[in-house]
Scaffold this motif. Structure first.
Motif, mmCIF file in Angstrom:
data_model
loop_
_atom_site.group_PDB
_atom_site.id
_atom_site.type_symbol
_atom_site.label_atom_id
_atom_site.label_comp_id
_atom_site.label_asym_id
_atom_site.label_seq_id
_atom_site.Cartn_x
_atom_site.Cartn_y
_atom_site.Cartn_z
ATOM 1 N N ASP A 45 -10.178 -25.239 -13.352
ATOM 2 C CA ASP A 45 -10.225 -24.229 -12.026
ATOM 3 C C ASP A 45 -11.713 -25.652 -10.896
ATOM 4 O OD1 ASP A 45 -12.406 -23.554 -13.421
ATOM 5 O OD2 ASP A 45 -13.042 -22.253 -12.396
ATOM 6 N N ASP A 63 -17.948 -29.822 -12.939
ATOM 7 C CA ASP A 63 -17.397 -29.587 -14.467
ATOM 8 C C ASP A 63 -16.053 -30.040 -14.543
ATOM 9 O OD1 ASP A 63 -17.519 -27.463 -14.198
ATOM 10 O OD2 ASP A 63 -18.583 -26.606 -16.097
ATOM 11 N N ASP A 64 -15.230 -29.038 -14.316
ATOM 12 C CA ASP A 64 -14.310 -29.806 -14.880
ATOM 13 C C ASP A 64 -13.343 -30.996 -14.181
ATOM 14 O OD1 ASP A 64 -12.720 -26.437 -14.532
ATOM 15 O OD2 ASP A 64 -14.379 -27.070 -13.190
ATOM 16 N N ASN A 108 -13.194 -21.306 -9.398
ATOM 17 C CA ASN A 108 -14.292 -21.990 -8.729
ATOM 18 C C ASN A 108 -14.017 -21.329 -7.144
ATOM 19 O OD1 ASN A 108 -16.126 -22.387 -11.152
ATOM 20 N ND2 ASN A 108 -14.846 -24.036 -11.187
ATOM 21 N N HIS A 123 -20.364 -24.627 -6.510
ATOM 22 C CA HIS A 123 -19.316 -25.990 -6.558
ATOM 23 C C HIS A 123 -19.296 -26.680 -5.866
ATOM 24 C CE1 HIS A 123 -18.306 -25.753 -11.152
ATOM 25 N NE2 HIS A 123 -18.695 -24.358 -10.772
ATOM 26 N N THR A 180 -10.792 -24.447 -19.010
ATOM 27 C CA THR A 180 -12.169 -24.724 -18.529
ATOM 28 C C THR A 180 -11.932 -24.145 -17.357
ATOM 29 O OG1 THR A 180 -11.329 -26.335 -16.911
ATOM 30 C CG2 THR A 180 -12.625 -27.532 -19.735
ATOM 31 N N MET A 200 -13.517 -23.041 -22.582
ATOM 32 C CA MET A 200 -14.442 -23.054 -22.206
ATOM 33 C C MET A 200 -14.306 -21.354 -21.662
ATOM 34 S SD MET A 200 -16.956 -22.403 -20.301
ATOM 35 C CE MET A 200 -18.406 -22.166 -20.932
ATOM 36 N N ASN A 231 -24.617 -15.935 -17.156
ATOM 37 C CA ASN A 231 -24.796 -17.281 -15.717
ATOM 38 C C ASN A 231 -24.096 -16.264 -14.580
ATOM 39 O OD1 ASN A 231 -21.942 -17.553 -16.109
ATOM 40 N ND2 ASN A 231 -21.994 -19.647 -16.311
ATOM 41 N N GLU A 245 -20.087 -13.927 -18.176
ATOM 42 C CA GLU A 245 -20.107 -15.351 -18.309
ATOM 43 C C GLU A 245 -19.113 -16.089 -17.359
ATOM 44 O OE1 GLU A 245 -17.709 -18.959 -18.144
ATOM 45 O OE2 GLU A 245 -16.468 -18.202 -18.852
ATOM 46 N N TRP A 246 -18.766 -16.792 -16.229
ATOM 47 C CA TRP A 246 -17.842 -17.049 -14.744
ATOM 48 C C TRP A 246 -16.568 -16.927 -15.400
ATOM 49 C CZ3 TRP A 246 -17.767 -16.495 -10.133
ATOM 50 C CH2 TRP A 246 -17.029 -17.128 -8.922
ATOM 51 N N ASN A 247 -16.032 -17.560 -16.015
ATOM 52 C CA ASN A 247 -14.837 -17.777 -16.421
ATOM 53 C C ASN A 247 -13.888 -16.227 -17.136
ATOM 54 O OD1 ASN A 247 -14.540 -21.095 -15.670
ATOM 55 N ND2 ASN A 247 -14.633 -20.798 -18.195
ATOM 56 N N LEU A 280 -21.393 -20.313 -23.386
ATOM 57 C CA LEU A 280 -22.912 -20.392 -22.594
ATOM 58 C C LEU A 280 -23.588 -20.579 -23.619
ATOM 59 C CD1 LEU A 280 -22.973 -18.207 -20.006
ATOM 60 C CD2 LEU A 280 -22.051 -20.450 -19.956
ATOM 61 N N TYR A 305 -24.313 -30.201 -7.705
ATOM 62 C CA TYR A 305 -25.354 -29.159 -9.473
ATOM 63 C C TYR A 305 -26.321 -29.257 -10.145
ATOM 64 C CZ TYR A 305 -21.342 -26.584 -12.985
ATOM 65 O OH TYR A 305 -20.381 -26.013 -13.868
ATOM 66 N N HIS A 353 -20.358 -27.275 -18.918
ATOM 67 C CA HIS A 353 -19.805 -26.791 -19.889
ATOM 68 C C HIS A 353 -18.468 -27.436 -20.119
ATOM 69 C CE1 HIS A 353 -22.014 -23.566 -18.847
ATOM 70 N NE2 HIS A 353 -22.834 -24.113 -17.107
ATOM 71 N N ASP A 354 -17.602 -27.432 -19.112
ATOM 72 C CA ASP A 354 -16.176 -28.019 -19.562
ATOM 73 C C ASP A 354 -15.936 -29.336 -20.344
ATOM 74 O OD1 ASP A 354 -15.555 -25.523 -18.385
ATOM 75 O OD2 ASP A 354 -15.035 -26.388 -15.938
HETATM 76 C C1 BDR Z 1 -18.102 -22.220 -16.386
HETATM 77 O O1 BDR Z 1 -17.974 -21.357 -15.409
HETATM 78 C C2 BDR Z 1 -17.509 -22.246 -13.736
HETATM 79 O O2 BDR Z 1 -17.988 -22.504 -13.301
HETATM 80 C C3 BDR Z 1 -17.752 -23.873 -14.425
HETATM 81 O O3 BDR Z 1 -16.451 -24.772 -13.942
HETATM 82 C C4 BDR Z 1 -17.291 -23.516 -16.017
HETATM 83 O O4 BDR Z 1 -16.290 -23.463 -16.204
HETATM 84 C C5 BDR Z 1 -18.567 -21.429 -17.343
HETATM 85 O O5 BDR Z 1 -19.464 -20.345 -16.977
#
Ligand code: BDR
Ligand code: CA
Length: 346
Positions: free
Chosen positions: A10, A14-15, A39, A82, A124, A150, A159, A165-167, A196, A251, A267-268
């Motif tokens: 996405d 970091d991707d 994202n 992002h 990711t 991830m 987070n 966690e976001w994903n 995380l 970032y 992370h990614d």
């Molecule tokens: C994940 O969330 C996204 O914002 C980052 O790209 C990473 O894959 C971390 O929680």
């Protein structure tokens, strides 16, 4: 031995660095890339992904558009993390390349079937595309050589919400479908989960960017910091260094704003490095499930480490890593790629 990769992203700051890491790794062969909404919306993710491939002068790697929405809930994006386009302060030229005619889910299925037992899946972003692919081809857990994800937070705060966690937060139904699908997988096909707990120990700092710029032979030296003006942009001679400085500085600013220090959790890229070399991570098997109904805890990943549910492990969770070794690899590889692709004119 070439490592064939199906990447699902996405993109995302970091991707994009994970993509550059793969392009910089001689053993990696990118079979195709699925763009997932996360994202930023899926169409923007796809555009960013093509633009990063162009920056990395990649051969014609197929990029397939994923579903516009998660399986069961409206899409939530995170431009504050992002940037408006998803690449921080960086703006890359629009790629002239077209997207694949097949969907991201088709790409997963057809590539896995074309390379049975050989392709490594690397996710990711949210798991929407992979969940849709599993609905088409339930044998995917056996067709893939390995899957690295991830996502999630186990013995660690979230987070996005206190426990999310976001994903996983973006598409919890998809995450659950994926973990459920692997419940019958043999131990050597269990997904490796970079949550995380460990990815937040992968702290990129300004010195890593400076080392990368030096490795690339890029000038001038551009020390960056929290006092830089918002409108400042890199003038580095090397386009990859210029891109990374503008993307990663956003970032850094984001993490700094949340009082985490002037650093960024990578992370990614870490998950990408683990996909190519699982020895970079120590793992522990567990049974993973995703909470879908909690009023406070929906989208929380829960790990049963001790077999209390009486279900076989369906994941290998990363519990240890060597961040310094990872960053040495990242800096060396991406720095060398940048130098090779854009040599300084004498
Ligand atoms: C994940 O969330 C996204 O914002 C980052 O790209 C990473 O894959 C971390 O929680
Ligand atoms: Ca991501």
């Amino acid at each position: 031995m070439p490592q064939k990769i199906i990447l699902d992203v996405d993109t995302g700051i970091d991707d994009s660095l994970a993509m550059l890491y793969l392009l910089a790794s001689p053993e990696a062969e990118l079979l195709g890339i699925a763009a997932t909404a996360g994202n930023v919306p899926a169409a923007q993710v796809a555009a960013n992904t093509l633009a990063v491939l162009d920056l990395g002068r990649a051969p014609e790697i197929e990029v397939a558009l994923g579903a516009a929405e998660p399986l069961a809930v409206p899409l939530r994006t995170t431009e504050d993390t992002h940037g408006l386009q998803g690449l921080g302060y960086a703006v890359l030229p629009l790629s002239p390349r077209a997207l694949s005619a097949r969907s991201a889910a088709q790409l997963w299925v057809e590539l896995a079937r074309a390379h049975p037992g050989e392709a490594i899946g690397l996710c990711t972003g949210p798991l929407t595309n992979l969940a849709l692919a599993l609905r088409i081809e339930p044998e995917l857990p056996r067709l893939l050589r390995r899957l690295v994800i991830m996502g999630g937070a186990f013995n660690h705060p979230g987070n996005t919400t206190p426990t999310n966690e976001w994903n996983v937060h973006v598409d919890p139904e998809a995450a659950k479908e994926v973990f459920d699908a692997f419940s019958a997988a043999p131990p050597d096909r269990r997904p490796v989960v970079c949550a995380l707990d460990v990815t937040e120990t992968i702290e990129m700092r300004t010195e890593h960017l400076e080392q990368l710029a030096r490795a690339a032979g890029s000038t001038p030296h551009e020390p960056i910091g929290p006092a830089d003006l918002l409108e400042w942009r890199s003038a580095a001679t090397n386009p990859i260094v210029r891109y990374l400085t503008d993307a990663v500085r956003f970032y850094f600013d984001f993490h700094h704003q949340y009082e985490l220090g002037y650093l960024a959790h990578m992370h990614d890229p870490f998950a990408a490095a683990v996909a190519l070399d699982p020895a970079l991570a120590t793992t522990r098997p567990a049974t993973v499930d995703v909470e879908l109904t909690g009023t406070l805890t929906r989208a929380t990943t829960v790990a049963d480490w001790a077999g209390m549910w009486g279900r076989e492990p369906n994941a290998d969770i990363v519990i240890g890593a060597d961040p310094a070794l990872f960053f040495e690899r990242l800096v060396t590889r991406v720095g060398a790629l940048a130098r090779r692709l854009y040599p300084e004119q004498p």
